[in-house]
Design a protein around this motif. Structure first.
Motif, PDB file in Angstrom:
ATOM      1  N   ILE A 179      30.425  40.661  45.455  1.00  0.00           N
ATOM      2  CA  ILE A 179      30.757  39.062  46.050  1.00  0.00           C
ATOM      3  C   ILE A 179      31.932  38.907  46.677  1.00  0.00           C
ATOM      4  O   ILE A 179      32.837  39.740  45.681  1.00  0.00           O
ATOM      5  CB  ILE A 179      30.757  38.218  45.451  1.00  0.00           C
ATOM      6  CG1 ILE A 179      29.073  37.845  43.982  1.00  0.00           C
ATOM      7  CG2 ILE A 179      30.598  36.910  45.290  1.00  0.00           C
ATOM      8  CD1 ILE A 179      28.643  37.147  42.735  1.00  0.00           C
ATOM      9  N   VAL A 180      32.155  39.115  47.796  1.00  0.00           N
ATOM     10  CA  VAL A 180      33.736  38.701  48.653  1.00  0.00           C
ATOM     11  C   VAL A 180      33.959  37.191  48.167  1.00  0.00           C
ATOM     12  O   VAL A 180      33.071  36.362  49.656  1.00  0.00           O
ATOM     13  CB  VAL A 180      33.181  39.717  50.109  1.00  0.00           C
ATOM     14  CG1 VAL A 180      34.715  39.374  50.852  1.00  0.00           C
ATOM     15  CG2 VAL A 180      32.572  40.841  50.170  1.00  0.00           C
ATOM     16  N   ASN A 181      34.795  37.642  48.485  1.00  0.00           N
ATOM     17  CA  ASN A 181      35.809  36.058  47.739  1.00  0.00           C
ATOM     18  C   ASN A 181      37.207  36.120  49.305  1.00  0.00           C
ATOM     19  O   ASN A 181      38.454  37.264  48.638  1.00  0.00           O
ATOM     20  CB  ASN A 181      36.220  35.885  46.612  1.00  0.00           C
ATOM     21  CG  ASN A 181      35.224  35.643  46.056  1.00  0.00           C
ATOM     22  OD1 ASN A 181      34.675  34.585  45.576  1.00  0.00           O
ATOM     23  ND2 ASN A 181      35.424  36.787  44.188  1.00  0.00           N
ATOM     24  N   VAL A 182      37.196  35.143  49.965  1.00  0.00           N
ATOM     25  CA  VAL A 182      37.976  35.237  50.806  1.00  0.00           C
ATOM     26  C   VAL A 182      39.979  34.625  50.121  1.00  0.00           C
ATOM     27  O   VAL A 182      39.010  34.346  49.345  1.00  0.00           O
ATOM     28  CB  VAL A 182      38.099  34.940  52.772  1.00  0.00           C
ATOM     29  CG1 VAL A 182      36.967  34.951  52.882  1.00  0.00           C
ATOM     30  CG2 VAL A 182      37.691  32.926  52.089  1.00  0.00           C
ATOM     31  N   THR A 183      40.565  35.053  51.127  1.00  0.00           N
ATOM     32  CA  THR A 183      41.800  34.144  49.669  1.00  0.00           C
ATOM     33  C   THR A 183      42.931  33.658  51.152  1.00  0.00           C
ATOM     34  O   THR A 183      42.495  34.206  52.582  1.00  0.00           O
ATOM     35  CB  THR A 183      42.547  35.542  49.433  1.00  0.00           C
ATOM     36  OG1 THR A 183      42.930  36.076  50.842  1.00  0.00           O
ATOM     37  CG2 THR A 183      42.159  36.193  47.993  1.00  0.00           C
ATOM     38  N   PRO A 184      44.120  33.028  51.054  1.00  0.00           N
ATOM     39  CA  PRO A 184      44.566  32.162  51.546  1.00  0.00           C
ATOM     40  C   PRO A 184      44.763  32.707  52.553  1.00  0.00           C
ATOM     41  O   PRO A 184      45.464  32.772  54.377  1.00  0.00           O
ATOM     42  CB  PRO A 184      45.113  31.111  51.580  1.00  0.00           C
ATOM     43  CG  PRO A 184      44.706  31.494  49.609  1.00  0.00           C
ATOM     44  CD  PRO A 184      43.869  33.072  49.554  1.00  0.00           C
ATOM     45  N   ILE A 185      45.096  34.070  52.458  1.00  0.00           N
ATOM     46  CA  ILE A 185      45.608  35.311  53.679  1.00  0.00           C
ATOM     47  C   ILE A 185      45.109  36.421  54.822  1.00  0.00           C
ATOM     48  O   ILE A 185      43.691  36.729  53.881  1.00  0.00           O
ATOM     49  CB  ILE A 185      46.668  36.372  53.014  1.00  0.00           C
ATOM     50  CG1 ILE A 185      48.339  36.040  52.454  1.00  0.00           C
ATOM     51  CG2 ILE A 185      47.277  37.348  54.156  1.00  0.00           C
ATOM     52  CD1 ILE A 185      49.181  36.019  51.772  1.00  0.00           C
ATOM     53  N   GLU A 186      44.768  36.467  55.529  1.00  0.00           N
ATOM     54  CA  GLU A 186      43.185  37.002  56.816  1.00  0.00           C
ATOM     55  C   GLU A 186      43.631  38.171  56.333  1.00  0.00           C
ATOM     56  O   GLU A 186      44.592  39.065  55.951  1.00  0.00           O
ATOM     57  CB  GLU A 186      43.597  36.620  57.919  1.00  0.00           C
ATOM     58  CG  GLU A 186      42.282  36.824  58.679  1.00  0.00           C
ATOM     59  CD  GLU A 186      43.051  36.682  60.652  1.00  0.00           C
ATOM     60  OE1 GLU A 186      41.778  37.811  60.699  1.00  0.00           O
ATOM     61  OE2 GLU A 186      43.646  35.847  60.812  1.00  0.00           O
ATOM     62  N   GLY A 187      43.000  38.782  55.653  1.00  0.00           N
ATOM     63  CA  GLY A 187      42.203  40.330  56.116  1.00  0.00           C
ATOM     64  C   GLY A 187      42.158  40.391  54.571  1.00  0.00           C
ATOM     65  O   GLY A 187      42.021  41.402  53.768  1.00  0.00           O
ATOM     66  N   VAL A 188      42.283  39.311  53.088  1.00  0.00           N
ATOM     67  CA  VAL A 188      42.755  40.284  52.311  1.00  0.00           C
ATOM     68  C   VAL A 188      41.456  39.476  51.303  1.00  0.00           C
ATOM     69  O   VAL A 188      41.054  38.256  51.231  1.00  0.00           O
ATOM     70  CB  VAL A 188      43.725  39.639  51.328  1.00  0.00           C
ATOM     71  CG1 VAL A 188      44.392  39.612  49.805  1.00  0.00           C
ATOM     72  CG2 VAL A 188      44.996  40.238  52.008  1.00  0.00           C
ATOM     73  N   ALA A 189      40.856  40.284  50.354  1.00  0.00           N
ATOM     74  CA  ALA A 189      39.769  39.284  49.704  1.00  0.00           C
ATOM     75  C   ALA A 189      39.429  39.729  48.263  1.00  0.00           C
ATOM     76  O   ALA A 189      40.206  40.692  48.117  1.00  0.00           O
ATOM     77  CB  ALA A 189      38.735  39.985  49.932  1.00  0.00           C
ATOM     78  N   VAL A 190      39.095  39.201  47.792  1.00  0.00           N
ATOM     79  CA  VAL A 190      39.166  39.716  46.076  1.00  0.00           C
ATOM     80  C   VAL A 190      37.661  40.295  46.012  1.00  0.00           C
ATOM     81  O   VAL A 190      36.690  38.851  46.096  1.00  0.00           O
ATOM     82  CB  VAL A 190      39.492  38.711  45.222  1.00  0.00           C
ATOM     83  CG1 VAL A 190      39.642  38.382  43.372  1.00  0.00           C
ATOM     84  CG2 VAL A 190      41.235  38.859  45.645  1.00  0.00           C
ATOM     85  N   LEU A 191      37.015  40.861  45.280  1.00  0.00           N
ATOM     86  CA  LEU A 191      35.433  40.914  44.975  1.00  0.00           C
ATOM     87  C   LEU A 191      35.768  41.467  43.908  1.00  0.00           C
ATOM     88  O   LEU A 191      35.830  41.628  43.065  1.00  0.00           O
ATOM     89  CB  LEU A 191      35.426  42.186  45.655  1.00  0.00           C
ATOM     90  CG  LEU A 191      35.339  42.827  47.581  1.00  0.00           C
ATOM     91  CD1 LEU A 191      37.374  43.076  47.378  1.00  0.00           C
ATOM     92  CD2 LEU A 191      34.282  44.311  47.618  1.00  0.00           C
ATOM     93  N   ASP A 192      34.316  40.220  43.142  1.00  0.00           N
ATOM     94  CA  ASP A 192      33.034  40.618  42.016  1.00  0.00           C
ATOM     95  C   ASP A 192      32.142  40.830  42.517  1.00  0.00           C
ATOM     96  O   ASP A 192      31.544  40.967  43.403  1.00  0.00           O
ATOM     97  CB  ASP A 192      33.437  39.294  41.497  1.00  0.00           C
ATOM     98  CG  ASP A 192      33.968  38.449  41.148  1.00  0.00           C
ATOM     99  OD1 ASP A 192      35.042  38.847  40.241  1.00  0.00           O
ATOM    100  OD2 ASP A 192      35.039  37.045  42.096  1.00  0.00           O
ATOM    101  N   VAL A 193      31.928  41.467  40.845  1.00  0.00           N
ATOM    102  CA  VAL A 193      30.843  43.006  41.012  1.00  0.00           C
ATOM    103  C   VAL A 193      29.535  41.480  40.873  1.00  0.00           C
ATOM    104  O   VAL A 193      29.539  39.997  40.345  1.00  0.00           O
ATOM    105  CB  VAL A 193      30.552  44.340  39.751  1.00  0.00           C
ATOM    106  CG1 VAL A 193      31.379  44.460  40.381  1.00  0.00           C
ATOM    107  CG2 VAL A 193      30.500  43.138  38.940  1.00  0.00           C
TER     108      VAL A 193
END
Length: 190
Positions: free
Chosen positions: A2-16
């Motif tokens: 699961i790719v979660n975008v952040t407020p800064i373009e290009g940075v993502a938090v990934l959950d399994v």
């Protein structure tokens, strides 16, 4: 994943995304096609492992400049960390802004760090282990760093720093650097 975008373009938090049964679970932690679909660099040229004896250990803030920029996928596999990435892209609307996320063996999260973002973390407990998938090789001549306590960044670390390398504690403050020192000749010429 699961790719979660952040407020800064290009940075993502990934959950399994787990598939569970009587044995436990199975989950994908990396998929080239899913990275491409999310606009993330899927190249992996190197994998690194960091072990930290003491809670409060701080590593960072590191990045590499042209011609050797690198993307990282960072995951905590034992213990927990507070991970911070800072946008260092010249001309970016979010220049010097940061994203902070807790990564732990328990939450199994990862953070995607794009090229030209400084990266660092602080361990939240003893005996913490962190893995990195990196899109390029380490090149000492391209390495740059930021001071973890630079007031220009406004970073908030959850613990007092118990251990830090001499190099990480002595990076110059941004106010004391010129563009060539930070980016090197190739980047300044752009």
């Amino acid at each position: 994943m699961i790719v979660n975008v952040t407020p800064i373009e290009g940075v993502a938090v990934l959950d399994v995304e787990t598939r569970e049964d009587d044995r436990g679970f199975f989950a994908r932690t990396f998929c080239r096609e899913e990275f491409l679909a999310a606009g993330l660099e899927p190249a992996v040229e190197q994998c690194n492992l960091s072990f930290n004896h003491r809670g409060g250990t701080l590593r960072g803030m590191h990045f590499q400049v042209a011609p050797h920029p690198e993307a990282k996928l960072v995951r905590c596999t034992r213990g927990s960390i507070e991970d911070i990435v800072v946008d260092m892209r010249p001309g970016s609307p979010t220049y010097l802004q940061h994203v902070s996320v807790t990564l732990s063996a328990e939450n199994r999260r990862a953070i995607y760090v794009p090229p030209y973002f400084a990266h660092g973390y602080q361990t939240l407990e003893d005996d913490t282990e962190v893995t990195y998938q990196v899109s390029g090789s380490y090149h000492p001549e391209a390495e740059r760093g930021l001071r973890y306590d630079d007031p220009a960044l406004g970073l908030h670390w959850p613990r007092d720093v118990s251990v830090i390398s001499a190099k990480d504690s002595s990076w110059p403050l941004l106010a004391d650097r010129d563009e060539k020192d930070l980016w090197g000749t190739e980047a300044v010429a752009r």
